[in-house]
Write a protein that holds these residues in place. Structure first.
Motif, PDB file in Angstrom:
ATOM      1  N   GLN A 107      11.600   7.366  -9.816  1.00 57.57           N
ATOM      2  CA  GLN A 107      13.055   7.332  -9.857  1.00 57.57           C
ATOM      3  C   GLN A 107      13.586   8.686  -9.396  1.00 57.57           C
ATOM      4  O   GLN A 107      13.452   9.683 -10.095  1.00 57.57           O
ATOM      5  N   SER A 108      14.176   8.701  -8.211  1.00 53.08           N
ATOM      6  CA  SER A 108      14.792   9.913  -7.676  1.00 53.08           C
ATOM      7  C   SER A 108      16.296   9.813  -7.856  1.00 53.08           C
ATOM      8  O   SER A 108      16.853   8.717  -7.961  1.00 53.08           O
ATOM      9  N   ALA A 109      16.931  10.978  -7.850  1.00 52.93           N
ATOM     10  CA  ALA A 109      18.388  11.019  -8.043  1.00 52.93           C
ATOM     11  C   ALA A 109      19.083  10.175  -6.975  1.00 52.93           C
ATOM     12  O   ALA A 109      18.765  10.265  -5.795  1.00 52.93           O
ATOM     13  N   LYS A 110      19.999   9.333  -7.424  1.00 48.41           N
ATOM     14  CA  LYS A 110      20.840   8.518  -6.559  1.00 48.41           C
ATOM     15  C   LYS A 110      20.049   7.567  -5.665  1.00 48.41           C
ATOM     16  O   LYS A 110      20.507   7.152  -4.606  1.00 48.41           O
ATOM     17  N   LYS A 111      18.838   7.224  -6.081  1.00 47.79           N
ATOM     18  CA  LYS A 111      18.033   6.255  -5.343  1.00 47.79           C
ATOM     19  C   LYS A 111      17.594   5.158  -6.297  1.00 47.79           C
ATOM     20  O   LYS A 111      17.499   5.377  -7.506  1.00 47.79           O
ATOM     21  N   PRO A 112      17.287   3.996  -5.769  1.00 47.78           N
ATOM     22  CA  PRO A 112      16.805   2.931  -6.651  1.00 47.78           C
ATOM     23  C   PRO A 112      15.411   3.235  -7.189  1.00 47.78           C
ATOM     24  O   PRO A 112      14.677   4.032  -6.599  1.00 47.78           O
ATOM     25  N   LEU A 113      15.092   2.584  -8.264  1.00 45.58           N
ATOM     26  CA  LEU A 113      13.721   2.639  -8.775  1.00 45.58           C
ATOM     27  C   LEU A 113      12.781   2.125  -7.689  1.00 45.58           C
ATOM     28  O   LEU A 113      12.985   1.062  -7.125  1.00 45.58           O
ATOM     29  N   GLU A 114      11.721   2.891  -7.422  1.00 41.64           N
ATOM     30  CA  GLU A 114      10.747   2.489  -6.408  1.00 41.64           C
ATOM     31  C   GLU A 114       9.437   2.116  -7.087  1.00 41.64           C
ATOM     32  O   GLU A 114       8.835   2.939  -7.778  1.00 41.64           O
ATOM     33  N   LEU A 115       9.010   0.884  -6.875  1.00 41.28           N
ATOM     34  CA  LEU A 115       7.728   0.461  -7.419  1.00 41.28           C
ATOM     35  C   LEU A 115       6.601   1.146  -6.642  1.00 41.28           C
ATOM     36  O   LEU A 115       6.583   1.132  -5.406  1.00 41.28           O
ATOM     37  N   MET A 116       5.678   1.736  -7.389  1.00 36.24           N
ATOM     38  CA  MET A 116       4.544   2.420  -6.744  1.00 36.24           C
ATOM     39  C   MET A 116       3.278   1.574  -6.855  1.00 36.24           C
ATOM     40  O   MET A 116       2.630   1.273  -5.856  1.00 36.24           O
ATOM     41  N   PHE A 117       2.903   1.250  -8.078  1.00 41.14           N
ATOM     42  CA  PHE A 117       1.643   0.531  -8.316  1.00 41.14           C
ATOM     43  C   PHE A 117       1.838  -0.503  -9.417  1.00 41.14           C
ATOM     44  O   PHE A 117       2.638  -0.316 -10.333  1.00 41.14           O
ATOM     45  N   VAL A 118       1.068  -1.587  -9.298  1.00 38.08           N
ATOM     46  CA  VAL A 118       1.043  -2.612 -10.327  1.00 38.08           C
ATOM     47  C   VAL A 118      -0.407  -2.901 -10.676  1.00 38.08           C
ATOM     48  O   VAL A 118      -1.245  -3.073  -9.777  1.00 38.08           O
ATOM     49  N   TYR A 119      -0.692  -2.937 -11.964  1.00 33.21           N
ATOM     50  CA  TYR A 119      -2.018  -3.315 -12.444  1.00 33.21           C
ATOM     51  C   TYR A 119      -1.890  -4.541 -13.334  1.00 33.21           C
ATOM     52  O   TYR A 119      -0.970  -4.634 -14.158  1.00 33.21           O
ATOM     53  N   SER A 120      -2.804  -5.480 -13.143  1.00 30.79           N
ATOM     54  CA  SER A 120      -2.882  -6.648 -13.999  1.00 30.79           C
ATOM     55  C   SER A 120      -4.300  -6.743 -14.518  1.00 30.79           C
ATOM     56  O   SER A 120      -5.238  -6.837 -13.733  1.00 30.79           O
ATOM     57  N   LEU A 121      -4.434  -6.695 -15.821  1.00 30.77           N
ATOM     58  CA  LEU A 121      -5.768  -6.726 -16.450  1.00 30.77           C
ATOM     59  C   LEU A 121      -6.694  -5.714 -15.790  1.00 30.77           C
ATOM     60  O   LEU A 121      -7.816  -6.024 -15.423  1.00 30.77           O
ATOM     61  N   GLU A 122      -6.181  -4.504 -15.658  1.00 27.56           N
ATOM     62  CA  GLU A 122      -6.933  -3.354 -15.164  1.00 27.56           C
ATOM     63  C   GLU A 122      -7.260  -3.412 -13.671  1.00 27.56           C
ATOM     64  O   GLU A 122      -7.931  -2.512 -13.154  1.00 27.56           O
ATOM     65  N   GLU A 123      -6.776  -4.430 -12.969  1.00 27.65           N
ATOM     66  CA  GLU A 123      -7.011  -4.483 -11.523  1.00 27.65           C
ATOM     67  C   GLU A 123      -5.706  -4.212 -10.782  1.00 27.65           C
ATOM     68  O   GLU A 123      -4.662  -4.752 -11.123  1.00 27.65           O
ATOM     69  N   ARG A 124      -5.790  -3.373  -9.755  1.00 23.86           N
ATOM     70  CA  ARG A 124      -4.593  -3.066  -8.993  1.00 23.86           C
ATOM     71  C   ARG A 124      -4.194  -4.265  -8.146  1.00 23.86           C
ATOM     72  O   ARG A 124      -5.001  -4.778  -7.368  1.00 23.86           O
ATOM     73  N   VAL A 125      -2.973  -4.729  -8.306  1.00 22.42           N
ATOM     74  CA  VAL A 125      -2.519  -5.895  -7.556  1.00 22.42           C
ATOM     75  C   VAL A 125      -1.432  -5.544  -6.556  1.00 22.42           C
ATOM     76  O   VAL A 125      -1.026  -6.364  -5.754  1.00 22.42           O
ATOM     77  N   GLU A 126      -0.932  -4.327  -6.615  1.00 19.35           N
ATOM     78  CA  GLU A 126       0.149  -3.932  -5.717  1.00 19.35           C
ATOM     79  C   GLU A 126       0.064  -2.444  -5.473  1.00 19.35           C
ATOM     80  O   GLU A 126      -0.144  -1.656  -6.392  1.00 19.35           O
ATOM     81  N   ASN A 127       0.209  -2.068  -4.215  1.00 22.90           N
ATOM     82  CA  ASN A 127       0.257  -0.657  -3.845  1.00 22.90           C
ATOM     83  C   ASN A 127       1.293  -0.556  -2.746  1.00 22.90           C
ATOM     84  O   ASN A 127       1.037  -0.941  -1.614  1.00 22.90           O
ATOM     85  N   ASN A 128       2.457  -0.062  -3.090  1.00 21.59           N
ATOM     86  CA  ASN A 128       3.576  -0.099  -2.155  1.00 21.59           C
ATOM     87  C   ASN A 128       3.589   1.080  -1.187  1.00 21.59           C
ATOM     88  O   ASN A 128       4.498   1.882  -1.189  1.00 21.59           O
ATOM     89  N   SER A 129       2.548   1.173  -0.371  1.00 29.99           N
ATOM     90  CA  SER A 129       2.489   2.213   0.660  1.00 29.99           C
ATOM     91  C   SER A 129       2.726   3.595   0.079  1.00 29.99           C
ATOM     92  O   SER A 129       3.496   4.388   0.629  1.00 29.99           O
ATOM     93  N   VAL A 130       2.082   3.850  -1.020  1.00 33.49           N
ATOM     94  CA  VAL A 130       2.222   5.152  -1.672  1.00 33.49           C
ATOM     95  C   VAL A 130       1.232   6.136  -1.047  1.00 33.49           C
ATOM     96  O   VAL A 130       0.073   5.776  -0.812  1.00 33.49           O
ATOM     97  N   PRO A 131       1.668   7.371  -0.773  1.00 37.60           N
ATOM     98  CA  PRO A 131       0.746   8.368  -0.186  1.00 37.60           C
ATOM     99  C   PRO A 131      -0.482   8.573  -1.065  1.00 37.60           C
ATOM    100  O   PRO A 131      -0.411   8.470  -2.301  1.00 37.60           O
ATOM    101  N   SER A 132      -1.592   8.914  -0.430  1.00 44.50           N
ATOM    102  CA  SER A 132      -2.863   9.043  -1.153  1.00 44.50           C
ATOM    103  C   SER A 132      -2.883  10.226  -2.111  1.00 44.50           C
ATOM    104  O   SER A 132      -3.808  10.342  -2.924  1.00 44.50           O
ATOM    105  N   ARG A 133      -1.888  11.098  -2.047  1.00 46.48           N
ATOM    106  CA  ARG A 133      -1.837  12.201  -3.002  1.00 46.48           C
ATOM    107  C   ARG A 133      -1.494  11.700  -4.416  1.00 46.48           C
ATOM    108  O   ARG A 133      -1.578  12.453  -5.379  1.00 46.48           O
ATOM    109  N   PHE A 134      -1.097  10.427  -4.514  1.00 52.19           N
ATOM    110  CA  PHE A 134      -0.916   9.780  -5.816  1.00 52.19           C
ATOM    111  C   PHE A 134      -2.076   8.802  -6.005  1.00 52.19           C
ATOM    112  O   PHE A 134      -2.259   7.891  -5.185  1.00 52.19           O
TER     113      PHE A 134
END
Lengths: 109, 113
Positions: free
Chosen positions: B37-64
């Motif tokens: 959540q950055s100032a004056k920007k919408p919430l940005e989804l980064m990652f989603v995990y379901s039962l410990e497995e990653r199901v979503e990775n929204n083009s997040v830089p590899s530094r995260f």
């Protein structure tokens, strides 16, 4: 693509009503509403699923018009505790939420 | 008490540091999320995990780099961050992924020097 919320900010007196709108350019499956107070976590208010239903939560209710791809949040007889930023989150077939930029609501005594 | 606890609440780090954000949920949920959540920007989804497995990775830089060792804990490992990464990082959980209410933590306010 993120939904568009309007207005960006609204100031009203205690007891007045307000409407916050959330519009999407794509077909929607669900609309979620959250409220976030400064320095606190967003708090879930309600979910609306496609079907045009209206839901209520105390004096806060919402409608979902899937044909227009929009939802409106209605705050009736606002209280000081209603102040905060209201976010809508929308989901399409992918089911993951995309949030709007928020509407800052200030209720004055 | 929201049921979702994030630590630390505030973090200041240099661009060459390595740090981790921690999230713990006490709600028995199966899905966990990281948002930015950055100032004056919408919430940005980064990652989603379901039962410990990653199901979503929204083009997040590899530094995260996320890690979900079990359904109650979620980490976000940070390295070589940029000033534009300064933001509030929110963790959330829900019973399942999909159309479910999400319960958010209070967030970690991250500042990159």
């Amino acid at each position: 693509q993120q939904p568009v919320q309007s207005p960006q900010a609204v100031i009203l007196r205690e007891g007045e009503d307000a409407v916050i709108n959330c519009s999407s350019s794509k077909a929607l499956y669900s609309v979620h509403w959250y409220r976030q107070k400064h320095g606190e976590a967003p708090v879930f208010l309600m979910i609306l699923l496609k079907g045009g239903e209206q839901k209520g939560h105390e004096k806060i209710s919402a409608s979902f018009n899937e044909k227009k791809q929009q939802s409106s949040l209605y705050l009736t007889a606002s209280q000081l505790s209603y102040s905060g930023t209201y976010f809508c989150g929308t989901s399409g077939s992918a089911r993951q939420l995309t949030f709007g930029s928020g509407t800052q609501l200030t209720v004055l005594p | 008490e929201t049921g979702v606890t994030q630590t630390p609440r505030h973090l200041v780090m240099g661009m060459t540091n390595k740090k981790s954000l921690k999230c713990e949920q006490h709600l028995g949920h199966n899905a966990m999320y990281w948002y930015k959540q950055s100032a004056k920007k919408p919430l940005e989804l980064m990652f989603v995990y379901s039962l410990e497995e990653r199901v979503e990775n929204n083009s997040v830089p590899s530094r995260f780099s996320p890690e979900c060792p079990n359904s109650s804990h979620l980490f976000l490992h940070l390295h070589t961050l940029q000033p534009e990464d300064s933001a509030l990082y929110l963790c959330a959980s829900s019973q399942e992924t999909g159309v479910q209410p999400q319960h958010f933590g209070d967030g970690t306010r991250l500042s990159i020097l």
